[in-house]
Enzyme design. Structure first.
Site, PDB file in Angstrom:
ATOM      1  N   GLY A 134     -14.438  -3.776   3.421  1.00  0.00           N
ATOM      2  CA  GLY A 134     -14.241  -4.870   4.371  1.00  0.00           C
ATOM      3  C   GLY A 134     -14.973  -6.155   4.009  1.00  0.00           C
ATOM      4  O   GLY A 134     -15.093  -7.053   4.834  1.00  0.00           O
ATOM      5  N   ASN A 182      -6.107   3.370   6.107  1.00  0.00           N
ATOM      6  CA  ASN A 182      -7.034   3.750   7.176  1.00  0.00           C
ATOM      7  C   ASN A 182      -7.039   2.622   8.202  1.00  0.00           C
ATOM      8  O   ASN A 182      -7.588   1.555   7.937  1.00  0.00           O
ATOM      9  CB  ASN A 182      -8.436   3.951   6.576  1.00  0.00           C
ATOM     10  N   TRP A 183      -6.428   2.884   9.341  1.00  0.00           N
ATOM     11  CA  TRP A 183      -6.318   1.819  10.353  1.00  0.00           C
ATOM     12  C   TRP A 183      -7.577   1.679  11.195  1.00  0.00           C
ATOM     13  O   TRP A 183      -7.659   0.786  12.032  1.00  0.00           O
ATOM     14  CB  TRP A 183      -5.093   2.079  11.249  1.00  0.00           C
ATOM     15  N   LYS A 184      -8.514   2.594  11.029  1.00  0.00           N
ATOM     16  CA  LYS A 184      -9.764   2.536  11.807  1.00  0.00           C
ATOM     17  C   LYS A 184      -9.440   2.405  13.297  1.00  0.00           C
ATOM     18  O   LYS A 184      -8.452   2.964  13.748  1.00  0.00           O
ATOM     19  CB  LYS A 184     -10.653   1.390  11.306  1.00  0.00           C
ATOM     20  N   HIS A 189     -16.134   9.191   5.951  1.00  0.00           N
ATOM     21  CA  HIS A 189     -16.052   7.743   5.731  1.00  0.00           C
ATOM     22  C   HIS A 189     -17.431   7.147   6.015  1.00  0.00           C
ATOM     23  O   HIS A 189     -18.140   7.603   6.918  1.00  0.00           O
ATOM     24  CB  HIS A 189     -14.996   7.134   6.665  1.00  0.00           C
ATOM     25  N   SER A 199     -11.858  -3.064  -0.209  1.00  0.00           N
ATOM     26  CA  SER A 199     -11.272  -4.391  -0.424  1.00  0.00           C
ATOM     27  C   SER A 199     -10.107  -4.401  -1.408  1.00  0.00           C
ATOM     28  O   SER A 199      -9.929  -5.377  -2.144  1.00  0.00           O
ATOM     29  CB  SER A 199     -12.365  -5.393  -0.840  1.00  0.00           C
ATOM     30  N   GLY A 259      -8.184  -0.182   3.889  1.00  0.00           N
ATOM     31  CA  GLY A 259      -8.434  -0.478   5.295  1.00  0.00           C
ATOM     32  C   GLY A 259      -7.598  -1.665   5.751  1.00  0.00           C
ATOM     33  O   GLY A 259      -6.407  -1.540   6.039  1.00  0.00           O
ATOM     34  N   GLY A 260      -8.202  -2.851   5.765  1.00  0.00           N
ATOM     35  CA  GLY A 260      -7.577  -4.051   6.319  1.00  0.00           C
ATOM     36  C   GLY A 260      -6.164  -4.309   5.814  1.00  0.00           C
ATOM     37  O   GLY A 260      -5.270  -4.656   6.598  1.00  0.00           O
ATOM     38  N   GLU A 263     -15.626   5.099  -2.385  1.00  0.00           N
ATOM     39  CA  GLU A 263     -15.666   3.862  -1.606  1.00  0.00           C
ATOM     40  C   GLU A 263     -17.083   3.294  -1.609  1.00  0.00           C
ATOM     41  O   GLU A 263     -17.913   3.693  -0.771  1.00  0.00           O
ATOM     42  CB  GLU A 263     -15.242   4.136  -0.162  1.00  0.00           C
ATOM     43  N   GLU A 268     -18.311   4.638   7.548  1.00  0.00           N
ATOM     44  CA  GLU A 268     -18.509   4.189   8.937  1.00  0.00           C
ATOM     45  C   GLU A 268     -18.854   5.369   9.843  1.00  0.00           C
ATOM     46  O   GLU A 268     -19.580   5.219  10.825  1.00  0.00           O
ATOM     47  CB  GLU A 268     -17.258   3.429   9.422  1.00  0.00           C
TER      48      GLU A 268
HETATM   49  C1  PEP Z   1     -11.869   1.630   4.250  1.00  0.00           C
HETATM   50  O1  PEP Z   1     -12.128   1.444   5.416  1.00  0.00           O
HETATM   51  O2  PEP Z   1     -11.780   2.774   3.832  1.00  0.00           O
HETATM   52  C2  PEP Z   1     -11.645   0.468   3.395  1.00  0.00           C
HETATM   53  C3  PEP Z   1     -11.550   0.659   2.113  1.00  0.00           C
HETATM   54  O3  PEP Z   1     -11.550  -0.758   4.017  1.00  0.00           O
HETATM   55  P1  PEP Z   1     -11.101  -2.144   3.333  1.00  0.00           P
HETATM   56  O4  PEP Z   1      -9.895  -1.859   2.479  1.00  0.00           O
HETATM   57  O5  PEP Z   1     -10.798  -3.044   4.485  1.00  0.00           O
HETATM   58  O6  PEP Z   1     -12.244  -2.603   2.491  1.00  0.00           O
END
Ligand code: PEP
Length: 249
Positions: free
Chosen positions: A168, A9-11, A92, A208, A229-230, A162, A94
């Site tokens: 994050g 997920n590049w957000k 999600h 994470s 994500g990251g 999640e 967010e």
């Molecule tokens: C996400 O945004 O779905 C996520 C899991 O982010 P991260 O891996 O950066 O915690």
């Protein structure tokens, strides 16, 4: 019987310069046993198609519940499909937090996505306060019941667990905590959709995940992959996660 899925997920990250990363991730994906998906910003889906080819799947990060109309700034499921998406992430945390989306909104969006022929990744997860109050399973149960429409199949649905406090932050639940929630989700899917669909639906962990913790997380029962994500933004980080998933039993 459940093909593993590594989903990135590049957000709100990535412009045309990031296409090199898509190409590098696609190279890893082409030899991987796991299915690999990147959900870049919607603006990149169509151009990323060239780099992704048939090696890497692309997806959206959200869609509107309506097919078209007066919704400035929004994007429909059919538009994502038209741009080359096969999946869309819905619910999600967010989106739930920044845009006030509730389970009913997520269900309506999921119906629209399924209608358009997209597969849906529906996210559920608890806050830290909810975990500390021992409410995690109640929260997850409610989100599953409210966010997933009736018409899903094992092919069209992916659930992503999640924990909000793990996204994050560099913090992750213990392996036992992840296992408890994934087993619970599996049970709820079986109860609602029957054992066939329930046992064949993939459940991802997200929060994470990184090259250092991926292998142990993928060793937990009922973890069929990750929503990342990251660590999905750079091929150098995402590649070892894909490899760890492909190697997982
Ligand atoms: C996400 O945004 O779905 C996520 C899991 O982010 P991260 O891996 O950066 O915690």
């Amino acid at each position: 019987m459940r093909r593993k899925l590594a989903a990135g997920n590049w957000k709100m990250n990535g412009t045309a310069e990031a296409l090199g990363e898509i190409d590098a991730i696609a190279k890893t994906a082409s030899g991987a046993e796991a299915e690999v998906l990147i959900c870049p910003p919607a603006t990149l889906i169509a151009t990323a198609q060239g780099a992704a080819g048939d090696r890497l799947l692309l997806g959206g990060q959200d869609c509107h519940a309506e097919r078209s109309g007066a919704h400035t700034g929004d994007i429909s499921a059919a538009m994502l499909k038209d741009a080359g998406a096969t999946y869309v992430i819905l619910g999600h945390s967010e989106r739930r937090e920044d845009h006030g989306e509730d389970d009913e909104d997520v269900r309506a969006k999921a119906k629209a996505a399924l209608d358009a022929g997209l597969k849906v990744i529906i996210c559920v997860g608890e806050t830290l306060e909810e975990r500390e109050a021992s409410n995690t399973l109640d929260i997850i149960g409610g989100q599953l019941a409210g966010s997933i429409p009736d018409l899903v199949t094992a092919q069209s649905l992916v659930v992503a667990y999640e924990p909000i406090w793990a996204i994050g932050t560099g913090k992750t639940p213990t392996l036992d905590q992840i296992g408890e929630v994934h087993d619970f989700i599996r049970g709820r899917l079986e109860r609602r959709f029957g054992t066939g669909v329930g046992r064949s639906t993939r459940i991802l962990y997200g929060g994470s995940v990184n090259p250092g913790n991926a292998a142990e997380i993928f060793g937990v029962s009922n973890v069929d992959g990750a929503l990342v994500g990251g660590a999905s933004l750079k091929a150098v980080d995402f590649t070892p996660i894909i490899d760890a998933l492909s190697a997982a039993k």
